[in-house]
Design an enzyme around this catalytic site. Structure first.
Site, PDB file in Angstrom:
ATOM      1  CE1 TYR A  11       3.052  94.219  77.050  1.00  0.00           C
ATOM      2  CE2 TYR A  11       1.796  92.481  75.980  1.00  0.00           C
ATOM      3  CZ  TYR A  11       2.288  93.063  77.127  1.00  0.00           C
ATOM      4  OH  TYR A  11       2.016  92.500  78.352  1.00  0.00           O
TER       5      TYR A  11
ATOM      6  CG  HIS B  54      -0.850  96.767  81.126  1.00  0.00           C
ATOM      7  ND1 HIS B  54      -0.379  96.802  79.839  1.00  0.00           N
ATOM      8  CD2 HIS B  54      -0.057  95.867  81.756  1.00  0.00           C
ATOM      9  CE1 HIS B  54       0.632  95.978  79.699  1.00  0.00           C
ATOM     10  NE2 HIS B  54       0.848  95.395  80.855  1.00  0.00           N
TER      11      HIS B  54
ATOM     12  N   PRO C 224       5.651  82.046  83.152  1.00  0.00           N
ATOM     13  CG  PRO C 224       4.445  80.580  81.791  1.00  0.00           C
ATOM     14  CD  PRO C 224       4.732  82.036  81.990  1.00  0.00           C
ATOM     15  CG  LEU C 225       8.340  78.723  80.259  1.00  0.00           C
ATOM     16  CD1 LEU C 225       8.580  78.599  78.752  1.00  0.00           C
ATOM     17  CD2 LEU C 225       8.411  77.343  80.919  1.00  0.00           C
ATOM     18  N   GLY C 226       9.931  81.681  83.874  1.00  0.00           N
ATOM     19  CA  GLY C 226      10.958  82.498  84.504  1.00  0.00           C
ATOM     20  C   GLY C 226      11.753  83.317  83.514  1.00  0.00           C
TER      21      GLY C 226
ATOM     22  N   GLY D 180      12.489  82.713  80.619  1.00  0.00           N
ATOM     23  CA  GLY D 180      13.372  81.851  79.837  1.00  0.00           C
ATOM     24  C   GLY D 180      14.327  81.020  80.655  1.00  0.00           C
ATOM     25  CG  PHE D 181      16.760  80.644  84.934  1.00  0.00           C
ATOM     26  CD1 PHE D 181      18.113  80.852  84.707  1.00  0.00           C
ATOM     27  CD2 PHE D 181      16.378  79.777  85.947  1.00  0.00           C
ATOM     28  CE1 PHE D 181      19.064  80.203  85.477  1.00  0.00           C
ATOM     29  CE2 PHE D 181      17.322  79.125  86.723  1.00  0.00           C
ATOM     30  CZ  PHE D 181      18.668  79.343  86.490  1.00  0.00           C
ATOM     31  CG  LEU D 182      12.070  78.281  85.481  1.00  0.00           C
ATOM     32  CD1 LEU D 182      10.644  78.296  86.022  1.00  0.00           C
ATOM     33  CD2 LEU D 182      13.016  77.667  86.500  1.00  0.00           C
TER      34      LEU D 182
END
Length: 335
Positions: free
Chosen positions: A58, A124, A222-224, A226-228
């Site tokens: 990263y 990884h 877990p938030l897709g 950002g979509f969710l």
């Protein structure tokens, strides 16, 4: 915050972790600011988060350097998960699982993180040119040397992807075969893979594999992506270097067609209080999948890190889970 246990080594962590990748890698690069990221990590720790998830690729390297500035002051408050096995070149990423490289990569990560030990060291990606047992054996040597406490395998992006038909068990076959092989060399303490309301493939075989063996599950994205959260507008656009700008699931058409998922999360949130958000419901759904599951949502701002941490206190009832299970299947492919 509730504590959860990872792996046979019984490593205790806060129920919700912090994915640090967006601070220095992928997504909207114009929003990647070191000072704000430092405040975000401190805010997460203050809110009870302990697990900080990073990787040497990263940046590359800059994310570990940033966390090192925090760990220098607050090492006792944090559980550090980092990864090795991927090299970033000019426009490409390649796997390197050679034992000598693994040892050098660990020493370099320790220096950047300003710590004497890495709590969870993850592979990884497996190197197709090196038997995974050899790579894992080198990682096990790092545990014996006291440089690493436990080992994990990152399976983000490793599934067979299909969202137009029910998952039939093949989603993580390759990952499970790798896990079975390395488990013979040294115990696997954690697996990191995608899991969310609109990316549930791990529920069929990978999550049960972990549960049956006492292996922790770190739920990435877990938030897709950002979509969710319900904060993204269909057709709103992304920066040119944001991978979502080229992603089939983030076209205006697909985002619009998947809005019923967000609407369902909003309905559940409203039943739990005016301050509860769709993002917190999405994280609570992940937490409800098992006591060995720890979501690691990414965040670049203090506000979102604290909001995500508070999801650990949200308990969904049977009616909530039934309503979420009945939501329309997500449309579109990740490919």
């Amino acid at each position: 915050m509730e504590r959860r246990t990872i792996g046979a080594a019984a490593l205790g962590v806060g129920a919700v972790g912090l994915g640090c990748m967006p601070m220095n890698w992928a997504y909207d690069s114009s929003q990647q600011r070191g000072d704000r990221s430092l405040r975000t990590v401190h805010a997460a720790l203050d809110a009870g988060v302990t697990l900080l998830d990073t990787a040497d690729m990263y940046g590359p390297f800059t994310n570990e350097l940033l966390l090192g500035r925090v760990l220098k002051e607050r090492r006792a408050d944090a559980f550090v998960s980092t990864k090795c096995g991927l090299l970033v070149g000019d426009g490409h990423v390649v796997a390197n699982g050679r034992p000598g490289y693994v040892r050098r990569a660990c020493d370099a990560s320790l220096r950047r993180l300003q710590t004497d030990v890495i709590d969870l060291y993850q592979l990884h990606r497996a190197d197709p040119e090196v038997p995974v047992e050899e790579t894992w054996g080198a990682m096990a040597d790092l545990v014996r040397a006291g440089k690493v406490r436990a080992l994990g395998l990152c399976a983000v992006g490793a599934r067979t992807r299909s969202f137009r038909r029910p998952v039939t068990g093949g989603g993580y076959d390759g990952t499970i075969r790798q896990l079975e092989r390395v488990q013979q060399v040294f115990p696997v303490s954690a697996v990191e893979a995608e899991l969310s309301v609109w990316s549930p493939e791990a529920l069929e075989r990978l999550l049960p594999w972990c549960a049956a063996r006492g292996v922790g599950f770190l739920a990435a994205m877990p938030l897709g992506s950002g979509f969710l959260t319900g904060t993204l507008t269909p057709g709103g656009g992304f920066e040119a270097d944001d991978p979502r700008a080229r992603h089939p699931r983030f076209t205006a058409e697909m985002m619009a067609s998947n809005q019923p998922l967000v609407a369902g999360l909003r309905r559940v949130a409203a039943r739990h209080g005016a301050d509860v958000t769709p993002a917190q419901v999405a994280l609570a759904w992940v937490l409800a999948q098992g006591p060995h599951v720890v979501p690691i949502p990414g965040a670049k701002r203090e506000r979102w890190a604290v909001e995500n941490a508070r999801a650990a206190g949200l308990v969904l009832g049977a009616a909530d889970l039934t309503e979420i299970a009945a939501l329309p299947a997500p449309r579109g492919s990740w490919d």
